[in-house]
Design a protein around this motif. Structure first.
Motif, short mmCIF file in Angstrom:
data_model
loop_
_atom_site.label_atom_id
_atom_site.label_comp_id
_atom_site.label_asym_id
_atom_site.label_seq_id
_atom_site.Cartn_x
_atom_site.Cartn_y
_atom_site.Cartn_z
N LEU A 119 -8.98 -49.55 44.51
CA LEU A 119 -8.79 -50.82 45.20
C LEU A 119 -9.90 -51.80 44.85
CD1 LEU A 119 -6.57 -51.86 47.01
CD2 LEU A 119 -7.94 -51.28 49.01
N ILE A 146 -10.45 -44.86 57.01
CA ILE A 146 -9.16 -44.52 57.63
C ILE A 146 -8.39 -43.54 56.74
CG2 ILE A 146 -6.94 -45.46 58.38
CD1 ILE A 146 -8.44 -48.06 59.05
N VAL A 147 -8.40 -43.79 55.44
CA VAL A 147 -7.76 -42.88 54.49
C VAL A 147 -8.39 -41.49 54.57
CG1 VAL A 147 -7.39 -42.40 52.02
CG2 VAL A 147 -7.00 -44.70 52.93
N ALA A 159 -15.02 -54.10 53.36
CA ALA A 159 -13.70 -54.01 53.98
C ALA A 159 -12.89 -52.87 53.37
CB ALA A 159 -12.95 -55.33 53.81
N ILE A 160 -13.00 -52.72 52.06
CA ILE A 160 -12.30 -51.61 51.40
C ILE A 160 -12.91 -50.29 51.82
CG2 ILE A 160 -11.91 -50.52 49.14
CD1 ILE A 160 -11.54 -53.39 48.04
N ASN A 203 -10.93 -45.94 47.29
CA ASN A 203 -11.89 -47.05 47.25
C ASN A 203 -12.11 -47.55 45.83
OD1 ASN A 203 -12.12 -46.68 49.97
ND2 ASN A 203 -14.29 -46.15 49.97
N ALA A 242 -14.15 -49.67 54.75
CA ALA A 242 -13.62 -49.38 56.09
C ALA A 242 -12.19 -48.83 55.99
CB ALA A 242 -13.62 -50.66 56.93
N ALA A 243 -11.39 -49.41 55.08
CA ALA A 243 -10.04 -48.88 54.86
C ALA A 243 -10.11 -47.46 54.31
CB ALA A 243 -9.27 -49.79 53.90
N GLY A 244 -11.11 -47.20 53.47
CA GLY A 244 -11.29 -45.86 52.93
C GLY A 244 -11.63 -44.84 54.00
N ALA A 272 -10.60 -40.36 49.54
CA ALA A 272 -11.10 -41.67 50.00
C ALA A 272 -11.88 -42.37 48.90
CB ALA A 272 -11.96 -41.48 51.24
#
Length: 368
Positions: free
Chosen positions: A286, A252-253, A245-246, A283, A248-250, A279
């Protein structure tokens, strides 16, 4: 005198409450042969030293100081397995649990061998949440409803951190415990191979007088993680889900950083390199804060070494991702979706496995 009862007290930055709690236990447990085991996660405020000072003149008091490890659940597990007493209770070190209930808990277990566990409950008749505001009451009610879906038991307060259990029962279930987050009771109840027999006794939750609360957004997240792990963890490990999940957020970043640097007039190759590093850094920090909270890297040196290790692992993972995707793309004659997904999956597994071993496995054990 034969030891009757052990009280496990997980603590972090509670030096002001330790003498108060010892005095309260001494009053509440008059007539019992008891010991208190304070499990301290290397508190920077010197909590362990305060316990040692008391223990010099009171042999009933013990301290387990854990270095490089944190977490209430694992602290409770270690404390409960460190006593020879037939009964062991868990109570918070902030004086919000009512220690006067302990004799009634012990009497309930001694009077009925069919009972495995006695739980201090805020939600049965006679109990209460004290000075909680409406928002906290609502959040607790939601957490309780979610817990019951996992427990499948008629328990009014599955979120309670105040209970007493037979020591042989907890030692038997200990190898199956997850040790995630703050809710050790939920862990014990869901890990038991057969349903544990319990009773609930009411108490009123007190307001903390000394020190600061440890409740934060990460504690709430850890609770959800523990529920997920009990329901689906055998299929997909919870740590891998968080790592992905992190990731995937990365992504976007990465895209946001790439767009920003291109807007600023940078060349595509240089913008891609910068976005990739941004990114990866996102990652890393986080994951360090959430996914590997129990192995969290601290200190400049540990963080720099961990970041370099993570970047190296992810760089190799990116090569594996692109290589597999390109190979499958050629094999499938131009169909791109499946090769791309396969590459992402392989890269994610690679990054997770290697960073768990070399970033938070190697450096996490050294961090203090």
């Amino acid at each position: 005198m034969t030891l009757d009862l052990a009280i496990v007290v997980p603590v972090f930055n509670e030096r002001g409450n330790v003498p108060l709690l010892v005095a309260a236990l001494d009053t509440a447990l008059a007539g019992f042969a008891w010991e208190a085991i304070f499990v301290d996660d290397d508190s920077p405020d010197g909590t362990a030293d305060v316990v040692r000072e008391i223990a010099r003149s009171d042999p009933r008091i013990r301290v387990l100081q854990r270095i490089g490890r944190r977490g209430l659940s694992t602290a409770c597990i270690e404390g409960m397995c460190a006593t020879a007493a037939p009964l062991v209770a868990v109570i918070d070190g902030d004086l919000q649990h009512d220690e006067a209930l302990l004799p009634r808990m012990a009497a309930a277990l001694a009077g009925d061998r069919a009972i495995d566990l006695v739980i201090g409950s805020r939600f049965v008749d006679g109990g209460g949440t004290g000075a909680w505001d409406a928002d906290r009451v609502a959040k607790s009610a939601l957490a309780t409803r979610l817990s019951r879906r996992v427990l499948k038991a008629d328990l009014s307060d599955p979120m309670s951190g105040f209970f007493m259990i037979r020591s042989d029962v907890v030692r038997g279930v200990a190898p199956r415990l997850l040790g995630i987050g703050f809710k050790i009771l939920l862990d014990i109840l869901t890990a038991a191979p057969v349903p544990l027999r319990f009773v609930e006794l009411p108490y009123v939750f007190r307001t903390r007088a000394v020190g600061e609360s440890k409740l934060d957004h990460v504690v709430a997240l850890e609770y959800l993680i523990a529920l997920y792990d009990r329901m689906f963890g055998r299929v997909v490990p919870v740590r891998f889900v968080m790592f992905s999940a992190i990731g995937a957020a990365g992504a976007i970043v990465h895209l946001a950083a790439l767009g920003l640097f291109l807007e600023l007039g940078g060349g595509f190759v240089m913008a891609t390199i910068v976005a990739t590093m941004v990114a990866m850094t996102f990652n890393f920090f986080l994951n360090n804060h959430l996914t590997y909270r129990d192995r969290r890297l601290r200190g400049v040196r540990a963080l720099v070494n961990g970041w370099l290790s993570f970047c190296a692992v992810c760089s190799v993972g990116a090569v594996a991702n692109v290589g597999l995707a390109a190979f499958l793309y050629d094999v499938r004659g131009g169909a791109w979706a499946l090769p791309a997904l396969a590459g992402i999956a392989v890269g994610a597994v690679w990054n997770f496995a290697l960073s768990s071993r070399f970033t938070w496995g190697r450096y996490g054990r050294r961090a203090t």
